[in-house]
Design an enzyme around this catalytic site. Structure first.
Site, PDB file in Angstrom:
ATOM      1  CB  SER A 157      -0.525 -30.842 -29.843  1.00  0.00           C
ATOM      2  OG  SER A 157       0.329 -31.423 -30.307  1.00  0.00           O
ATOM      3  CG  ASP A 163       2.389 -25.085 -34.904  1.00  0.00           C
ATOM      4  OD1 ASP A 163       3.340 -26.011 -34.819  1.00  0.00           O
ATOM      5  OD2 ASP A 163       0.544 -25.377 -34.543  1.00  0.00           O
ATOM      6  CG  HIS A 196       2.515 -26.658 -31.360  1.00  0.00           C
ATOM      7  ND1 HIS A 196       1.858 -26.679 -32.591  1.00  0.00           N
ATOM      8  CD2 HIS A 196       2.737 -27.148 -30.633  1.00  0.00           C
ATOM      9  CE1 HIS A 196       1.200 -28.276 -31.743  1.00  0.00           C
ATOM     10  NE2 HIS A 196       1.962 -28.454 -30.174  1.00  0.00           N
TER      11      HIS A 196
END
Length: 270
Positions: free
Chosen positions: A98, A222, A250
């Site tokens: 991320s 995601d 995610h």
């Protein structure tokens, strides 16, 4: 073992080095707004396969110091460089999830392939986290502003709401509580300031600076960093490998845990 690395005056980062001096080094950068402990289910397995796993808590997160300033991608990438130099690491795989993936890309743009032999990007918040007129993917800036406001007014609820869109598959309440707890370990101010960086930073020009073998792991479902992020990175990083996770959101490192670890070891072994 765990220890602290001074990255600038009065700022120390906590580093967890699972097997110092042994195995091929993999330096893991966590995502927003958690810490290195998010990689628990990778750290449980990779060392026995010959990999030296090194987790870093970014400034403001986990056990690291919590300065008021220093949350731009440039500064966070420079912090990673100090850790690499202090530990005298060579030929590392730099792995980021991320926001950690975005920081890893910025590191490559600032330092090139020096010290780094491979790059692994997990649901990376790149090249942009928020929409632009020529980039219609991700959250709006207004949505991120709402996250920032909620961070300063009711951070536990903000983390709960963010957690609701984190995983695609069913996870136990225990896993949700665990991730929420990792987020609560952070400084509220650092959480907000990194959200500002997520909102404003642009890595599109950085992608061409990546010159090492790169694997892009991304969940097709995601909702935080939509799958087009991965396709954009794949197109911009020459020779990169895109590995889709069909059943992941995610949190692909847990949504498809077995596949994630298997694909990661396969990439590391190449």
């Amino acid at each position: 073992m765990g220890y602290y690395v001074a990255v600038e005056q009065n700022v120390n980062l906590y580093v967890e080095d699972l097997d110092p001096g042994n195995g091929k080094p993999v330096l893991f950068i966590h995502g927003w707004p958690v810490n290195h402990k998010m990689y628990e289910y990778q750290f449980n397995q990779l060392p026995q396969m010959g990999y030296r796993c090194i987790g870093v808590d970014l400034r403001g997160f986990g056990k690291s110091d919590r300065p008021w300033r220093g949350y731009s991608y440039d500064r966070l990438a420079d912090d990673i460089r100090v850790v690499i130099d202090t530990l005298e690491l060579e030929n590392i795989t730099l792995a980021g999830f991320s926001m950690g993936g975005a920081i890893a890309i910025r590191y490559m743009a600032r330092y090139g392939a020096d010290k780094v032999s491979k790059l692994a990007l997990f649901a990376a918040a790149a090249p942009l986290f928020t929409r632009r007129p020529d980039y219609p993917y991700g959250m709006t800036k207004e949505q991120v502003n709402s996250l920032i406001q909620a961070t300063y007014t009711d951070r536990p609820k903000m983390l709960n709401d963010f957690g609701d869109m984190f995983f695609a598959s069913y996870v136990t309440e225990g896993i949700k509580d665990w991730m929420h707890g990792l987020g609560m370990e952070a400084s509220g101010h650092a959480t907000a300031m990194c959200a500002v960086s997520l909102r404003d930073e642009d890595l599109r020009r950085d992608l061409s600076a990546v010159s090492v073998p790169t694997a892009i792991f991304h969940g097709v479902q995601d909702k935080v960093c939509p799958y087009p992020f991965a396709e954009f990175m794949h197109a911009g990083i020459q020779g990169s490998e895109l590995v889709p996770f069909l059943y992941s959101g995610h949190g692909l490192f847990y949504d498809e845990l077995e596949k994630f670890n298997r694909e990661l070891v396969s990439f590391l072994a190449k």
